[in-house]
Design an enzyme around this catalytic site. Structure first.
Site, PDB file in Angstrom:
ATOM      1  N   THR A  37       0.825  -1.214   0.000  1.00 24.46           N
ATOM      2  CA  THR A  37       0.000   0.000   0.000  1.00 24.46           C
ATOM      3  C   THR A  37       0.855   1.259   0.000  1.00 24.46           C
ATOM      4  O   THR A  37       0.494   2.259  -0.616  1.00 24.46           O
ATOM      5  CB  THR A  37      -0.920  -0.007   1.244  1.00 24.46           C
ATOM      6  OG1 THR A  37      -1.647  -1.229   1.236  1.00 24.46           O
ATOM      7  CG2 THR A  37      -1.896   1.141   1.235  1.00 24.46           C
ATOM      8  N   THR A  52       2.602  -4.461   4.473  1.00 25.82           N
ATOM      9  CA  THR A  52       2.734  -4.752   5.900  1.00 25.82           C
ATOM     10  C   THR A  52       2.514  -6.231   6.231  1.00 25.82           C
ATOM     11  O   THR A  52       3.039  -6.715   7.234  1.00 25.82           O
ATOM     12  CB  THR A  52       1.727  -3.922   6.720  1.00 25.82           C
ATOM     13  OG1 THR A  52       0.411  -4.154   6.208  1.00 25.82           O
ATOM     14  CG2 THR A  52       2.064  -2.454   6.654  1.00 25.82           C
ATOM     15  N   ASP A  53       1.766  -6.938   5.378  1.00 27.45           N
ATOM     16  CA  ASP A  53       1.336  -8.288   5.776  1.00 27.45           C
ATOM     17  C   ASP A  53       2.494  -9.228   6.105  1.00 27.45           C
ATOM     18  O   ASP A  53       2.407 -10.020   7.041  1.00 27.45           O
ATOM     19  CB  ASP A  53       0.470  -8.927   4.674  1.00 27.45           C
ATOM     20  CG  ASP A  53      -0.829  -8.166   4.454  1.00 27.45           C
ATOM     21  OD1 ASP A  53      -1.132  -7.261   5.250  1.00 27.45           O
ATOM     22  OD2 ASP A  53      -1.539  -8.480   3.485  1.00 27.45           O
ATOM     23  N   LYS A  68       3.290  -8.499  12.792  1.00 23.94           N
ATOM     24  CA  LYS A  68       2.019  -7.814  12.533  1.00 23.94           C
ATOM     25  C   LYS A  68       0.950  -8.480  13.392  1.00 23.94           C
ATOM     26  O   LYS A  68       0.762  -9.686  13.315  1.00 23.94           O
ATOM     27  CB  LYS A  68       1.653  -7.909  11.040  1.00 23.94           C
ATOM     28  CG  LYS A  68       0.401  -7.122  10.704  1.00 23.94           C
ATOM     29  CD  LYS A  68       0.152  -7.016   9.214  1.00 23.94           C
ATOM     30  CE  LYS A  68      -1.112  -6.179   8.979  1.00 23.94           C
ATOM     31  NZ  LYS A  68      -1.399  -5.914   7.584  1.00 23.94           N
TER      32      LYS A  68
HETATM   33  N1  ASP Z   1      -1.768  -6.494   1.437  1.00 24.16           N
HETATM   34  C1  ASP Z   1      -0.832  -5.425   1.561  1.00 24.16           C
HETATM   35  C2  ASP Z   1       0.553  -6.016   1.558  1.00 24.16           C
HETATM   36  O1  ASP Z   1       0.996  -6.570   2.523  1.00 24.16           O
HETATM   37  C3  ASP Z   1      -1.109  -4.620   2.761  1.00 24.16           C
HETATM   38  C4  ASP Z   1      -0.190  -3.446   2.954  1.00 24.16           C
HETATM   39  O2  ASP Z   1       0.515  -3.003   2.085  1.00 24.16           O
HETATM   40  O3  ASP Z   1      -0.200  -2.946   4.071  1.00 24.16           O
HETATM   41  O4  ASP Z   1       1.237  -5.907   0.581  1.00 24.16           O
END
Ligand code: ASP
Length: 469
Positions: free
Chosen positions: A114, A190-191, A269
């Protein structure tokens, strides 16, 4: 609609096909128009978003005023009305990133997620914002902190990161460090950021400067987005911070008071949607950072920045490893199938102090006899695998399962892949796995670390005040 009414030249019904395209055409609705849709179940108002080419032909995607996207089934639509049209801006104005020789130099490596995209405030279009000029256009305060150069390595959501990407990333970071940058920022989804943070910790040893992973939980079209705050703090930490470790920099409390800097091997996370999702487990975070105020260390014993130190690149990974999350009634066939499929290492996340049921024992025994390396971690995430407490633990150890103290399961998985990239000799594998690197195993877990884990609650703020007095 003629060209005059479509000054952007954008595809009027981009990505829509079949029934979805017909219904948009029937009511004269364009992509990017603010539209009211009456369905059998209610009335919706929002902006019609374009669709990816490979999606189905039965849904219209609407961005609601609260920022969420919904899909409306074509069959339910009773009526549609275009209320307004806002042109999408795919391009953030490129501004030349000012170069100031007195400022530190930071390299921003992009992997996706994101944080790598920015949504147009008015339309909801996802636009990549990554060149220095675009970043500067989006977050001009960055120029107050450092000179930034960017490099897009991948553009993936983080579930698509894996050994190949870890190695490319580690090599790119090492190259820029050798060339003399003052710090590295890694933009990442983040995942699985904690997997990559662990991988970089093992692959980039003796760091002379900080390597800071950063992401965002909410995209920048939402007023509550954490993208800019996290990016500013990560850049500040990389450019000016004294902590030369692989770290994750993300929201501390639930509001944007400060970010926490987490050691790459002790972070996870912990919430699917909160901005304050990353927590240090089994320890306290390294520090707090607010780019306007500076860095406040929570721990004192970290590796200090020292540009004369040489980074040691050790980018190897054997991907024949697996992480098995034990559940009651797990059957041994899971372990047998791993053996048969050629896996060479298994990390078990066991119950309590590190247990699995008895029916698994023969399978574990066979795996170890056939040269598969099996290690135990705990599902509780806090605390230690202590396999001498119950006879079940002792039995497992006598089969050859090795407990990994308080190493987090995902970290153990990454470390095992990295270790097996060096050696398959049992004693050497066990020695490398159980020798702590960057706090992946600690002697003691501070009780107050568990408290900080709750993050942002008044009692935590009180604790921090007291602790930092
Ligand atoms: N689904 C995304 C990822 O981990 C979520 C994010 O970017 O926070 O790439």
């Amino acid at each position: 609609m003629d060209a005059k009414n479509n000054p952007t030249g954008q595809d009027l019904r981009k990505g829509y096909k079949g029934a979805a395209e017909s219904i948009l055409r029937e009511y004269g609705i364009r992509v990017w128009s603010e539209t009211e849709i009456i369905t059998k179940t209610g009335k919706f108002r929002g902006i019609v978003l374009p669709r990816a080419e490979n999606t189905d032909d039965r849904h219209i995607v609407l961005k609601l005023p609260n920022g969420y996207n919904i899909g409306i089934t074509v069959d339910d639509i009773v009526q549609m009305k275009e209320i307004g049209y806002r042109q999408a801006h795919y391009k953030i104005p490129e501004k030349e990133f000012p170069y100031d020789p007195s400022k530190p130099n930071v390299r921003l490596l992009g992997t996706g997620g994101t944080i790598a995209s920015r949504l147009d405030y008015r339309t909801g279009a996802v636009i990549p914002a990554f060149s220095p000029g675009e970043l500067y256009g989006a977050v001009p305060e960055l120029a107050e902190i450092a000179n930034i150069e960017t490099e897009k390595l991948f553009a993936v959501f983080s579930e698509n990161m894996g050994p190949e990407q870890y190695i490319t990333l580690a090599k790119a970071a090492a190259k820029h460090i050798e060339e003399g940058v003052d710090g590295i920022v890694v933009g990442h989804g983040t995942d699985t950021m904690h997997h990559t943070a662990a991988a970089l910790t093992y692959m980039l040893q003796d760091l002379p400067v900080p390597v800071v992973l950063v992401g965002s939980q909410r995209s920048s079209d939402r007023p509550s987005s954490d993208a800019a705050f996290n990016l500013l703090n990560a850049t500040y930490t990389a450019a000016r911070g004294d902590i030369a470790e692989v770290m994750v920099c993300m929201f501390g409390p639930t509001s944007d008071l400060y970010d926490l800097l987490h050691q790459g091997t002790r972070v996870r996370k912990m919430h699917s949607s909160y901005r304050s999702t990353f927590r240090t487990l089994g320890d306290t975070p390294l520090a707090m950072v607010n780019w306007r105020k500076g860095i406040t260390p929570i721990k004192k014993d970290y590796r200090r920045r020292d540009k004369s130190r040489k980074v040691k690149l050790d980018a190897v990974f054997d991907d024949r490893v697996s992480l098995v999350y034990y559940y009651p009634a797990m059957k041994p066939d899971i372990i047998y199938s791993l053996i048969e499929n050629g896996y060479k290492g298994i990390v078990i996340a066991g119950t309590g102090l590190g247990h699995v049921n008895k029916p698994l024992y023969p399978a574990i025994k066979r795996a170890i006899n056939e040269g598969v390396h099996i290690f135990m971690t705990v599902q509780t995430l806090w605390g230690y695998a202590q396999m001498y407490v119950y006879d079940t633990g002792r039995d497992l150890m006598s089969l050859g399962v090795v407990p990994l103290g308080n190493m987090l399961p995902e970290v153990a998985y990454i470390k095992l892949g990295w270790v097996l990239g060096h050696t398959h000799k049992r004693e050497e594998v066990i020695k490398m796995m159980t020798t702590p690197i960057a706090r992946d195993i600690t002697e003691r877990e501070p009780y107050n670390g568990y408290l900080v884990y709750q993050g942002g609650l008044p009692e935590v703020q009180r604790f921090l005040k007291e602790y930092l007095r």
